[in-house]
Write a protein that holds these residues in place. Structure first.
Motif, PDB file in Angstrom:
ATOM      1  N   PRO A  82      -2.564   7.262  -9.870  1.00  0.00           N
ATOM      2  CA  PRO A  82      -3.552   6.202  -9.692  1.00  0.00           C
ATOM      3  C   PRO A  82      -3.015   4.927 -10.341  1.00  0.00           C
ATOM      4  CG  PRO A  82      -4.190   7.608 -11.526  1.00  0.00           C
ATOM      5  CD  PRO A  82      -2.939   8.203 -10.936  1.00  0.00           C
ATOM      6  N   SER A  84      -4.819   2.546 -11.389  1.00  0.00           N
ATOM      7  CA  SER A  84      -5.878   1.978 -12.231  1.00  0.00           C
ATOM      8  C   SER A  84      -5.706   2.318 -13.707  1.00  0.00           C
ATOM      9  CB  SER A  84      -7.242   2.487 -11.754  1.00  0.00           C
ATOM     10  OG  SER A  84      -7.264   3.911 -11.805  1.00  0.00           O
ATOM     11  N   GLU A  86      -3.344   2.250 -16.896  1.00  0.00           N
ATOM     12  CA  GLU A  86      -2.155   1.573 -17.421  1.00  0.00           C
ATOM     13  C   GLU A  86      -1.088   2.550 -17.916  1.00  0.00           C
ATOM     14  OE1 GLU A  86      -1.228  -1.464 -21.064  1.00  0.00           O
ATOM     15  OE2 GLU A  86      -3.070  -1.760 -19.928  1.00  0.00           O
ATOM     16  N   CYS A 124      -0.146  -1.907  -6.702  1.00  0.00           N
ATOM     17  CA  CYS A 124      -1.205  -2.266  -7.657  1.00  0.00           C
ATOM     18  C   CYS A 124      -2.053  -3.426  -7.139  1.00  0.00           C
ATOM     19  CB  CYS A 124      -0.598  -2.633  -9.010  1.00  0.00           C
ATOM     20  SG  CYS A 124       0.159  -1.232  -9.869  1.00  0.00           S
ATOM     21  N   GLN A 127      -4.183  -2.445  -4.108  1.00  0.00           N
ATOM     22  CA  GLN A 127      -5.316  -1.576  -4.432  1.00  0.00           C
ATOM     23  C   GLN A 127      -6.321  -2.244  -5.377  1.00  0.00           C
ATOM     24  OE1 GLN A 127      -4.218   2.514  -5.357  1.00  0.00           O
ATOM     25  NE2 GLN A 127      -2.352   2.283  -4.158  1.00  0.00           N
ATOM     26  N   PHE A 129      -5.661  -3.996  -8.380  1.00  0.00           N
ATOM     27  CA  PHE A 129      -5.369  -3.978  -9.810  1.00  0.00           C
ATOM     28  C   PHE A 129      -4.190  -4.902 -10.129  1.00  0.00           C
ATOM     29  CE2 PHE A 129      -7.391   0.046  -8.818  1.00  0.00           C
ATOM     30  CZ  PHE A 129      -8.388   0.098  -9.784  1.00  0.00           C
ATOM     31  N   MET A 132      -2.246  -5.002 -13.485  1.00  0.00           N
ATOM     32  CA  MET A 132      -1.305  -3.921 -13.775  1.00  0.00           C
ATOM     33  C   MET A 132       0.146  -4.396 -13.620  1.00  0.00           C
ATOM     34  SD  MET A 132      -2.060  -1.025 -14.990  1.00  0.00           S
ATOM     35  CE  MET A 132      -3.700  -0.621 -14.465  1.00  0.00           C
TER      36      MET A 132
END
Length: 197
Positions: A82, A84, A86, A124, A127, A129, A132
């Protein structure tokens, strides 16, 4: 005196690595038609020679990705992670980068690491984020600190990568092509090993 005209310190090499990584990632995000405005508005390269190094990295990265586009796309999906979280993104990137260099360091393998960073950053942002991206850049900086600093210093820094693109004749093969092909094969094996853990 220019930072790339003298033997760089560890701190300078890490800083340059992160600047080069940001520029590489920004290029990949832009190429995909995405925006990174939530995180960065502009990425000025502080030094003309560092800008030249960035162009070489981008050209070599383009060639590597052209040869095997499926290897450097959908990195998060290939790693089954994932984007999401870190620590997951950082650990996965560091694991893949370490595996790529497990049999030795070459410029082709370093470019492959940048290509992985770029592909993961695109995932990232796509999606939702974008913050990230900083994690990936910081992870690359940490990887350089732990693994690449002595190697880079022996070569006089990042400017040495420019020697990889001295041949401009399209019919000739430059000396890094074999390394790049070997690198992508090694990366595919790395992805398989990482997924099987």
């Amino acid at each position: 005196m220019d930072l790339l005209d003298r033997a760089p310190s560890e701190k300078e090499l890490i800083f340059q690595s992160k600047v080069l990584c940001k520029d590489f990632i920004y290029s990949r995000i832009t190429r995909e038609g995405l925006t990174w405005s939530k995180v960065e508005t502009s990425l000025p390269l502080s030094d003309e020679k560092l800008g030249e190094v960035s162009m070489v990295l981008l050209k070599l990265g383009d060639e590597l990705e052209y040869m095997r586009p499926y290897v450097y796309r959908n990195i998060a999906k290939q790693l089954c992670i994932p984007v999401s979280v870190e620590s997951v993104v950082s650990d996965a990137f560091l694991s893949v980068a370490t595996e790529i260099l497990s049999l030795g360091i070459t410029w082709g393998k370093v470019v492959a690491i940048f290509a992985v960073a770029g592909g993961l950053a695109v995932d990232c942002v796509r999606q939702g984020f974008p913050a990230m991206v900083h994690t990936i850049v910081d992870s690359l900086g940490e990887f350089v600190r732990k693994t690449l600093v002595p190697w880079l210093r022996r070569r006089g820094g990042w400017g040495d990568i420019s020697k990889c693109v001295t041949i401009t004749d399209a019919t000739s093969q430059s000396h890094w092509t074999t390394t790049v092909v070997s690198t992508w094969r090694h990366f595919v094996n790395t992805m398989y090993i990482y997924l099987m853990k």
